[in-house]
Design an enzyme around this catalytic site. Sequence first.
Site, mmCIF file in Angstrom:
data_model
loop_
_atom_site.group_PDB
_atom_site.id
_atom_site.type_symbol
_atom_site.label_atom_id
_atom_site.label_comp_id
_atom_site.label_asym_id
_atom_site.label_seq_id
_atom_site.Cartn_x
_atom_site.Cartn_y
_atom_site.Cartn_z
ATOM 1 N N ASP A 197 -17.102 -0.963 23.513
ATOM 2 C CA ASP A 197 -17.300 -0.892 22.065
ATOM 3 C C ASP A 197 -16.189 0.016 21.537
ATOM 4 O O ASP A 197 -16.168 1.220 21.797
ATOM 5 C CB ASP A 197 -18.701 -0.312 21.778
ATOM 6 N N LYS A 230 -17.645 -0.647 10.032
ATOM 7 C CA LYS A 230 -17.033 0.692 9.980
ATOM 8 C C LYS A 230 -15.569 0.612 9.541
ATOM 9 O O LYS A 230 -15.294 0.150 8.461
ATOM 10 C CB LYS A 230 -17.205 1.381 11.336
#
Length: 423
Positions: free
Chosen positions: A206, A231
């Site tokens: 990730d 994000k």
Amino acid sequence: VFYSTISVIYRRIVDDLLSCRRVVSDKYTDKRFATRAIWSGTQNIDGSATTPVFLTSTYQLTDERYQGWADGAQHTALYSRLSSINSEAVAAKVAALEGAEDGEAFASGMSAISTTLLALLSKDDHMVASADCYGGTYGFMTEDLPRFGIEVSMADMRDPSSYEAAIQDNTKILYVETLTNPVLKVCDLEAMAAIANKHGLIAIVDNTFATPWACNPISMGFDLVVHSGTKYLGGHSDLIAGIVVGRKDLIFEIFRKKVHLGGAADPHMCYLLERGMRTLHARMPIHAANAAELARRLEAHPMIERVNHTSLPSYADYEVAQRIMPAGSGMLSYVVMGGDEAALRYIRTLELIFEATSLGGVESLVECPFNTSHMFVPEEVRREAGVIPGFVRMSVGIEDIEDLWADIEQALVAANAFLESRA
Ligand code: PLP
């Protein structure tokens, strides 16, 4: 001469294979990061400079689309749960930025992660991950995967040998994050990929906190990279999205499960995500520079006990960070003197910096993990993970650095007054 000529030809072939494994092919493949961020994946339809939004659930079945369907459907816009022009554009852009063969877009980061794991694991399989990973991922691995007979062992992301020690005969996946939340431990991706390759495991990372601007795990040997597009990729706190990029064969399996599980990316969200990614290279250096400067000033402030940032030589993972993601990061965490109450007083006194969970937007966000992400984690477990009393996590935005610092300074004065009033 014969053998050395053969070995040169052989090396060329291997290099060619590796380079096509690494790089998504579009006409910007050989361009630099900023150019790829702007142009790769973007669909110039009828002369448009950007990909228009295709607010349609289905597409006319032309001969060409029938042929695409017959060839596997993955990248043919037929029905928007499978694929749309907008989801193809964002998946291709992230693949180009990460140097990946292929990619798929999802409705959220969690949808990308859960679909990926469900696509690649079956009953009686095993994976190695870490309890330090994002809470939603941890919950999925510990509550949901075991219900399907899939076993997960937790190891330490800072210690690749602990991952190797946890490998079993039935292990299929090694799962890590580049930078952990909220303590910001840096994973030695090169060492982790070497372990995964040695044991024939699928290596998944990730890369949300680092972004492809700071770190390209595929070039270090990872098979798949997942992102919460919510994000930094989106970058404006106005959407929820997920992406997975990497090996073509694995992405195809993930696509097939996406079709069943239904976590497709909405075209309008993809439009916003694509627009955000076109300035990723312009935003990230400011996020990283602002965070590094705040880290430096906070470290010298008497109300601050400890600062975690990849740019600080005092930071525990400084050496690894310089190797894995030398460009730095916009994520910062620090410990305010006086424990959680003082930290809360500090946060509530901030006027410009916004108290909210999430990260990666142009605006600075701040939170205390003890009453947000780690609320249900017992205090001793929190401490063990490094989330000690007074711990604050900050996603540093791209506002003017002096305005950010003035806000922090005035709030630290208030936290100090609170401490003195208690003494
Ligand atoms: N991965 C990381 C590192 C995250 O921080 C988050 C969310 O905060 C996710 C994945 C999940 O992403 P989403 O909220 O887009 O589902």
